[in-house]
Design a protein around this motif. Structure first.
Motif, PDB file in Angstrom:
ATOM      1  N   GLY A 168       0.894  -1.105   0.038  1.00  0.00           N
ATOM      2  CA  GLY A 168      -0.147  -0.124   0.556  1.00  0.00           C
ATOM      3  C   GLY A 168       1.104   1.390  -0.063  1.00  0.00           C
ATOM      4  N   ARG A 169       0.264   2.609  -0.776  1.00  0.00           N
ATOM      5  CA  ARG A 169       1.432   3.561  -0.823  1.00  0.00           C
ATOM      6  C   ARG A 169       1.296   4.216   1.249  1.00  0.00           C
ATOM      7  N   ALA A 170       0.423   4.451   1.580  1.00  0.00           N
ATOM      8  CA  ALA A 170       0.304   4.787   2.856  1.00  0.00           C
ATOM      9  C   ALA A 170       1.439   4.196   3.958  1.00  0.00           C
ATOM     10  N   ALA A 171       1.611   3.045   3.163  1.00  0.00           N
ATOM     11  CA  ALA A 171       2.767   1.945   4.434  1.00  0.00           C
ATOM     12  C   ALA A 171       3.468   2.817   3.887  1.00  0.00           C
ATOM     13  N   MET A 172       3.976   2.426   2.719  1.00  0.00           N
ATOM     14  CA  MET A 172       5.556   2.400   1.698  1.00  0.00           C
ATOM     15  C   MET A 172       6.159   4.188   2.554  1.00  0.00           C
ATOM     16  N   LEU A 173       4.826   5.226   1.946  1.00  0.00           N
ATOM     17  CA  LEU A 173       5.361   6.197   2.437  1.00  0.00           C
ATOM     18  C   LEU A 173       6.244   6.905   3.539  1.00  0.00           C
ATOM     19  N   ALA A 174       5.365   5.604   4.325  1.00  0.00           N
ATOM     20  CA  ALA A 174       5.834   5.740   5.773  1.00  0.00           C
ATOM     21  C   ALA A 174       7.410   4.968   6.054  1.00  0.00           C
ATOM     22  N   ALA A 175       7.439   4.186   5.288  1.00  0.00           N
ATOM     23  CA  ALA A 175       8.393   3.488   5.500  1.00  0.00           C
ATOM     24  C   ALA A 175      10.028   4.140   5.000  1.00  0.00           C
ATOM     25  N   LEU A 176       9.190   4.938   3.771  1.00  0.00           N
ATOM     26  CA  LEU A 176      10.631   5.704   2.899  1.00  0.00           C
ATOM     27  C   LEU A 176      10.661   6.928   4.260  1.00  0.00           C
ATOM     28  N   ASP A 177      10.159   7.541   5.009  1.00  0.00           N
ATOM     29  CA  ASP A 177      10.129   8.381   6.218  1.00  0.00           C
ATOM     30  C   ASP A 177      11.361   8.026   6.646  1.00  0.00           C
ATOM     31  N   ARG A 178      10.887   6.533   6.881  1.00  0.00           N
ATOM     32  CA  ARG A 178      12.426   5.909   8.396  1.00  0.00           C
ATOM     33  C   ARG A 178      13.559   6.216   7.988  1.00  0.00           C
ATOM     34  N   VAL A 179      13.833   5.966   6.287  1.00  0.00           N
ATOM     35  CA  VAL A 179      15.276   5.758   5.970  1.00  0.00           C
ATOM     36  C   VAL A 179      15.715   6.632   5.820  1.00  0.00           C
ATOM     37  N   ARG A 180      14.714   8.370   5.109  1.00  0.00           N
ATOM     38  CA  ARG A 180      15.309   9.438   5.506  1.00  0.00           C
ATOM     39  C   ARG A 180      15.617   9.727   7.077  1.00  0.00           C
ATOM     40  N   THR A 181      14.888   9.447   8.095  1.00  0.00           N
ATOM     41  CA  THR A 181      15.397   9.399   9.264  1.00  0.00           C
ATOM     42  C   THR A 181      16.838   8.880   9.510  1.00  0.00           C
ATOM     43  N   GLU A 182      16.928   7.345   9.288  1.00  0.00           N
ATOM     44  CA  GLU A 182      17.768   7.164   9.900  1.00  0.00           C
ATOM     45  C   GLU A 182      18.610   6.934   9.305  1.00  0.00           C
ATOM     46  N   GLY A 183      18.912   6.710   7.623  1.00  0.00           N
ATOM     47  CA  GLY A 183      20.000   7.109   6.668  1.00  0.00           C
ATOM     48  C   GLY A 183      20.412   5.634   5.907  1.00  0.00           C
ATOM     49  N   TYR A 184      19.323   4.677   6.081  1.00  0.00           N
ATOM     50  CA  TYR A 184      19.472   3.195   5.949  1.00  0.00           C
ATOM     51  C   TYR A 184      18.257   2.583   5.492  1.00  0.00           C
ATOM     52  N   ALA A 185      17.842   1.824   4.941  1.00  0.00           N
ATOM     53  CA  ALA A 185      16.749   1.115   5.138  1.00  0.00           C
ATOM     54  C   ALA A 185      17.289  -0.017   5.399  1.00  0.00           C
ATOM     55  N   LEU A 186      15.776  -0.849   5.286  1.00  0.00           N
ATOM     56  CA  LEU A 186      16.365  -2.803   5.439  1.00  0.00           C
ATOM     57  C   LEU A 186      14.709  -3.333   4.664  1.00  0.00           C
ATOM     58  N   ASP A 187      14.899  -4.740   4.352  1.00  0.00           N
ATOM     59  CA  ASP A 187      14.324  -5.820   3.612  1.00  0.00           C
ATOM     60  C   ASP A 187      14.652  -6.816   4.980  1.00  0.00           C
ATOM     61  N   LEU A 188      13.474  -6.943   5.775  1.00  0.00           N
ATOM     62  CA  LEU A 188      13.359  -8.553   6.489  1.00  0.00           C
ATOM     63  C   LEU A 188      12.725  -8.846   5.666  1.00  0.00           C
ATOM     64  N   GLY A 189      13.378  -9.586   5.486  1.00  0.00           N
ATOM     65  CA  GLY A 189      12.420 -11.120   4.265  1.00  0.00           C
ATOM     66  C   GLY A 189      11.162 -10.200   3.569  1.00  0.00           C
ATOM     67  N   GLU A 190      11.057  -8.778   3.305  1.00  0.00           N
ATOM     68  CA  GLU A 190      10.081  -8.195   2.071  1.00  0.00           C
ATOM     69  C   GLU A 190      10.276  -8.902   0.407  1.00  0.00           C
ATOM     70  N   GLU A 191      10.838  -9.603   0.884  1.00  0.00           N
ATOM     71  CA  GLU A 191      11.445  -9.620  -1.230  1.00  0.00           C
ATOM     72  C   GLU A 191      11.368 -11.507  -1.071  1.00  0.00           C
TER      73      GLU A 191
END
Length: 257
Positions: A168-191
């Motif tokens: 979903g769009r809302a959940a994805m945009l929230a995840a990207l906000d976390r990436v901007r705050t933390e400076g890195y991104a995670l994939d926790l078994g999502e792919e």
């Protein structure tokens, strides 16, 4: 219009087409580039003749096949430049290191150095995946303007790859906000279930042009200190970006008049 200015404007059109998912109409190009319609028509005629764009049956313009050859060569060169830095990521984490870029709506893996461990992860070089379910994809989307991200998500959706995929769009945009705050991104078994990844951006000057990641079995990645690993990865990614920046900046430093 001078020759140098024409080249810059032609590249603006190609980059805008890529940002719009590879296809757009004249009005969209004019709105995004602020170029006059007449200028866009003249440039597109040249790009059409050289195969860098094509015209669809509905008269919209799309990226052309001539870019495939250039893109393949460029990706190969960037992949070669990245090898020593990816090797350092493997030494830092003990896990497989990857370099990926955003091409249109897809993430493309352009280089990899595998982990020396017997059980290790592979992302085939040249593989194309949607960005929402990968750490590298989130890093690259987080660097794009919000309207571009929304347009991409609306085009591709957020198909479920595993039970852990962000939907979903809302959940994805929230995840990207976390990436901007933390400076890195995670994939926790999502792919892929059982595989975890951590990714950081690669800057060439003021732009994020690629993402570097480490990936491995979930239990091994989860045992690492994420914040500490991300700091070390960002240092390596920044050094790689510093190598890329002079190449890009020398291209941009041409008199635009």
């Amino acid at each position: 219009m001078s020759g140098v200015q024409s080249v810059g404007r032609a590249l603006d059109l190609l980059e805008t087409l890529a940002e719009l998912g590879g296809e757009a109409g004249i009005s969209e190009l004019a709105a995004r580039t602020a170029l006059p319609y007449g200028t866009i028509h003249r440039l597109l005629r040249t790009l059409l003749a050289r195969g860098y764009v094509r015209q669809e049956s509905d008269r919209r313009y799309a990226l052309g096949g001539a870019l495939v050859r250039l893109g393949g060569v460029a990706q190969g060169m960037v992949g070669e430049w990245a090898q020593p830095y990816l090797t350092r990521l493997v030494e830092l984490s003990g896990e497989t290191a990857n370099l990926a870029v955003l091409e249109g709506d897809f993430i493309v893996y352009v280089a990899q150095v595998p982990s020396p461990r017997r059980l290790r992860m592979f992302a085939e070089v040249g593989r194309r995946v949607l960005p929402h379910s990968t750490a590298v994809g989130k890093v690259l989307l987080a660097a794009r303007p919000a309207e571009e991200v929304v347009a991409l998500i609306d085009r591709t959706g957020t198909p479920r790859r595993t039970t852990n995929t962000i939907i979903g769009r809302a959940a994805m945009l929230a995840a990207l906000d976390r990436v901007r705050t933390e400076g890195y991104a995670l994939d926790l078994g999502e792919e892929e279930l059982g595989v975890h990844c951590l990714a950081v951006p690669v800057h060439d000057g003021d732009r994020v042009v690629a993402a570097m990641s480490v990936s491995g079995p979930a239990d091994r990645i989860d045992a690492l200190d994420r914040a500490e690993l991300a700091r070390g990865m960002r240092k390596i990614a920044d050094e790689f970006g510093t190598e890329l920046a002079p190449r890009a900046n020398s291209d941009r430093a041409v008199d635009p008049a």
